[in-house]
Motif scaffolding. Structure first.
Motif, PDB file in Angstrom:
ATOM      1  N   VAL A 365       0.839  -1.207   0.000  1.00 22.13           N
ATOM      2  CA  VAL A 365       0.000   0.000   0.000  1.00 22.13           C
ATOM      3  C   VAL A 365       0.872   1.254   0.000  1.00 22.13           C
ATOM      4  O   VAL A 365       0.618   2.211  -0.745  1.00 22.13           O
ATOM      5  CB  VAL A 365      -0.959  -0.009   1.206  1.00 22.13           C
ATOM      6  N   ILE A 369       0.651   3.852  -3.072  1.00 23.41           N
ATOM      7  CA  ILE A 369       0.180   5.221  -2.821  1.00 23.41           C
ATOM      8  C   ILE A 369       1.233   6.230  -3.269  1.00 23.41           C
ATOM      9  O   ILE A 369       0.926   7.221  -3.946  1.00 23.41           O
ATOM     10  CB  ILE A 369      -0.167   5.414  -1.330  1.00 23.41           C
ATOM     11  N   PHE A 372       1.264   6.208  -7.087  1.00 24.18           N
ATOM     12  CA  PHE A 372       0.066   6.840  -7.653  1.00 24.18           C
ATOM     13  C   PHE A 372       0.137   8.361  -7.506  1.00 24.18           C
ATOM     14  O   PHE A 372      -0.295   9.106  -8.394  1.00 24.18           O
ATOM     15  CB  PHE A 372      -1.193   6.317  -6.963  1.00 24.18           C
ATOM     16  N   GLN A 373       0.686   8.812  -6.393  1.00 23.29           N
ATOM     17  CA  GLN A 373       0.810  10.258  -6.190  1.00 23.29           C
ATOM     18  C   GLN A 373       1.811  10.859  -7.171  1.00 23.29           C
ATOM     19  O   GLN A 373       1.579  11.934  -7.738  1.00 23.29           O
ATOM     20  CB  GLN A 373       1.214  10.549  -4.747  1.00 23.29           C
ATOM     21  N   ILE A 378      -3.618  10.045  -7.659  1.00 24.75           N
ATOM     22  CA  ILE A 378      -4.284  10.513  -6.444  1.00 24.75           C
ATOM     23  C   ILE A 378      -3.501  11.699  -5.910  1.00 24.75           C
ATOM     24  O   ILE A 378      -2.279  11.791  -6.080  1.00 24.75           O
ATOM     25  CB  ILE A 378      -4.410   9.408  -5.364  1.00 24.75           C
ATOM     26  N   SER A 383      -4.998   9.808   0.331  1.00 24.69           N
ATOM     27  CA  SER A 383      -4.688   8.384   0.206  1.00 24.69           C
ATOM     28  C   SER A 383      -5.930   7.507   0.296  1.00 24.69           C
ATOM     29  O   SER A 383      -5.902   6.345  -0.108  1.00 24.69           O
ATOM     30  CB  SER A 383      -3.682   7.961   1.278  1.00 24.69           C
ATOM     31  N   TYR A 386      -6.962   5.597  -2.671  1.00 20.27           N
ATOM     32  CA  TYR A 386      -6.259   4.363  -3.042  1.00 20.27           C
ATOM     33  C   TYR A 386      -7.221   3.181  -3.090  1.00 20.27           C
ATOM     34  O   TYR A 386      -7.147   2.337  -3.991  1.00 20.27           O
ATOM     35  CB  TYR A 386      -5.132   4.083  -2.041  1.00 20.27           C
ATOM     36  N   ASN A 387      -8.115   3.106  -2.112  1.00 17.53           N
ATOM     37  CA  ASN A 387      -9.033   1.966  -2.040  1.00 17.53           C
ATOM     38  C   ASN A 387     -10.000   1.925  -3.218  1.00 17.53           C
ATOM     39  O   ASN A 387     -10.548   0.867  -3.530  1.00 17.53           O
ATOM     40  CB  ASN A 387      -9.816   2.005  -0.726  1.00 17.53           C
ATOM     41  N   ASN A 390      -7.574   0.231  -5.892  1.00 18.98           N
ATOM     42  CA  ASN A 390      -7.116  -1.127  -5.610  1.00 18.98           C
ATOM     43  C   ASN A 390      -7.772  -1.617  -4.322  1.00 18.98           C
ATOM     44  O   ASN A 390      -7.205  -1.499  -3.241  1.00 18.98           O
ATOM     45  CB  ASN A 390      -5.593  -1.185  -5.482  1.00 18.98           C
ATOM     46  N   ILE A 426      -3.855  -2.316 -10.125  1.00 22.35           N
ATOM     47  CA  ILE A 426      -4.547  -1.033 -10.195  1.00 22.35           C
ATOM     48  C   ILE A 426      -5.689  -1.178 -11.191  1.00 22.35           C
ATOM     49  O   ILE A 426      -5.540  -1.817 -12.245  1.00 22.35           O
ATOM     50  CB  ILE A 426      -3.611   0.123 -10.605  1.00 22.35           C
ATOM     51  N   GLU A 436     -12.845   8.573  -7.919  1.00 26.17           N
ATOM     52  CA  GLU A 436     -11.405   8.605  -8.156  1.00 26.17           C
ATOM     53  C   GLU A 436     -11.118   9.632  -9.253  1.00 26.17           C
ATOM     54  O   GLU A 436     -11.945   9.857 -10.137  1.00 26.17           O
ATOM     55  CB  GLU A 436     -10.885   7.212  -8.545  1.00 26.17           C
TER      56      GLU A 436
END
Length: 497
Positions: A365, A369, A372-373, A378, A383, A386-387, A390, A426, A436
């Protein structure tokens, strides 16, 4: 006299019940198998009927009667004193009123008995040993369905201590329940064959009935050498089969064709069935975690995500690869794929005795995260998104069920002999679903890279390592010539236009 007799029956000690079972079982055991030319048919392969599959003393391929009896002893020893374990087989599920689905046995029943057939109930205790209640069979059933295991096979082949026709269970099991302090059963089994007994209902009302799952999950958590051998073969079969399917994807771009190919290849290599319905997600369909329709054409430039597994003599495999059938990743696809691949490899490095699945998950995770940032998928401080991208765990235990030993906590330390999956991913839908905010260039991309990992004394072994996942390896594979076939090369180019 009648009142006194009823009182004595109600107050029999468990040992006396066991004694009575021992004294009566031989009169109840009757021949349910038949012999033709020395080959005994008990409704499933035996060393005599299928010497190419089973060695002497094996009940199922690769697993000996000694190992099955050891499992029974371990389970009985783990249960509290004066406990009774009731383990039901799976019921036969019907497609229509007369057409059955392919039967798959309940994992706990198979693990304890070795019987792959429906309808039975196994009862286990220190006082009685293994007692198997086997389905009553009539001549008309044999005409339509063939031979099945009966009470004699239960004793002679499955090595039960005692066996009775299922029709006798209503006379015998209630008393066994009443004489036990605690009754454990595999609660998720769908059968109602014993749950309607008054004795079972009373025990349940008195809080004497418990789920057996935690005890069997503990036993199934660590695989024996025999089980590991079967799991290696299952992983090898699906790995070889997926590689062949990946090659086919260069020229055949229907999800349904790839689903058919993987099943064909697995079964041709010895698998009995698929572990689950294959996930074949082309393009945006790959962003659906458990996509199952498999009814779309894969477009030029799309990735295809395939999550597949097979069953080999009771043991499952689980593997996912994502690749570009046209032989090249777009810039956006490559950015995402590289992040998922790095996470997959780093998490596999953590697979060793003492680490837990939850620890590995938390590490994944953090990696995802951060990645992705950096990609702008995101925002900083968001954060929670994130869920949405994924919603899955990094992995799960694997064995006789695709999610094996599910009652055990994810904090349980890994041990040698445990098999788990590592599967970061992802899933960015074509159109936002859960608020999202991924950039448009990432829309409709789903990527998962899943490997099957055996925990060893010194670390781990990746059972699915033979299937390519590095970007250069995938692009080389997809751009390979068709063994000199000009036609295949033309077909591949045409499919990408």
């Amino acid at each position: 006299m009648a009142t006194a007799a009823r009182f004595l029956r109600r107050t029999l000690r468990a040992s006396e019940v066991a004694s009575r079972l021992l004294s009566t079982s031989h009169s109840i055991v009757r021949r349910a198998a038949y012999t033709t030319g020395g080959i005994i048919d008990v409704g499933q392969p035996t060393p005599k009927s299928h010497p190419e599959l089973l060695a002497d003393e094996e009940i199922t391929p690769g697993i000996t009667s000694e190992e099955y009896m050891s499992r029974r002893k371990k389970l009985v020893d783990a249960l509290p004193e004066k406990s009774l374990a009731i383990i039901a087989s799976a019921d036969q599920q019907m497609m229509t009123d007369v057409v059955p689905y392919s039967f798959r046995q309940n994992g706990d029943y198979l693990y304890i008995t070795g019987c792959t057939q429906p309808g039975g109930v196994a009862v286990l205790s220190k006082e009685t040993g293994l007692c198997m209640f086997m389905p009553d069979k009539h001549k008309e059933d044999v005409v339509w369905e063939g031979q099945t295991a009966g009470v004699e096979a239960a004793v002679d082949f499955f090595k039960a201590d005692k066996a009775f026709p299922l029709s006798e269970m209503k006379k015998i099991l209630p008393e066994m329940i009443e004489q036990s302090k605690v009754v454990y059963h595999n609660a998720k089994a769908s059968t109602s064959s014993y749950r309607n007994f008054d004795a079972f209902r009373r025990a349940s009302l008195n809080n004497k009935v418990k789920d057996l799952m935690h005890y069997t999950d503990e036993l199934r958590w660590i695989k024996s050498k025999s089980e590991i051998k079967l799991m290696r073969e299952s992983a090898s079969i699906v790995s070889q089969s997926l590689l062949q399917t990946m090659l086919l994807s260069r020229t055949h771009r229907e999800e349904s064709q790839l689903a058919a190919k993987i099943e064909y290849e697995c079964k041709m290599r010895g698998a009995q069935r698929m572990a689950f319905h294959p996930v074949v997600g082309g393009g945006a369909n790959g962003s659906v975690v458990h996509y199952s329709r498999n009814d779309k054409k894969i477009k030029s430039g799309d990735l295809v995500l395939m999550d597949v597994g097979c069953e080999y003599h009771g043991y499952l495999s689980d593997l996912t690869r994502t690749w570009p059938p046209c032989g090249r990743f777009s810039a956006a696809q490559e950015e995402l794929y590289s992040l998922i691949l790095e996470t997959n490899k780093e998490c596999i490095k953590l697979c060793k005795p003492g680490t837990s699945i939850r620890e590995i998950h938390h590490h994944s995770v953090k990696m995802l995260i951060s990645g992705f940032q950096e990609l702008g998928i995101i925002g900083k401080g968001k954060s929670i998104q994130y869920n949405y991208l994924n919603p899955t765990s990094i992995g799960h235990s694997l064995g006789m069920d695709i999610h094996d030993s599910t009652s055990l906590t994810l904090d349980k330390p890994l041990e040698p002999g445990v098999v788990i999956t590592i599967e970061p991913g992802i899933y960015i839908p074509q159109v936002p679903i859960l608020n999202e905010n991924a950039p448009d260039r990432f829309r409709g991309i789903g990527i998962r890279i899943e490997d099957e990992v055996l925990i060893t004394e010194n670390g781990h072994e990746v059972l699915t390592a033979s299937v390519p996942k590095e970007i250069p390896h995938l692009t080389t594979l997809m751009n390979m010539g068709g063994g000199g076939s000009t036609t295949e090369s033309h077909e591949a180019r045409a499919a990408c236009n």
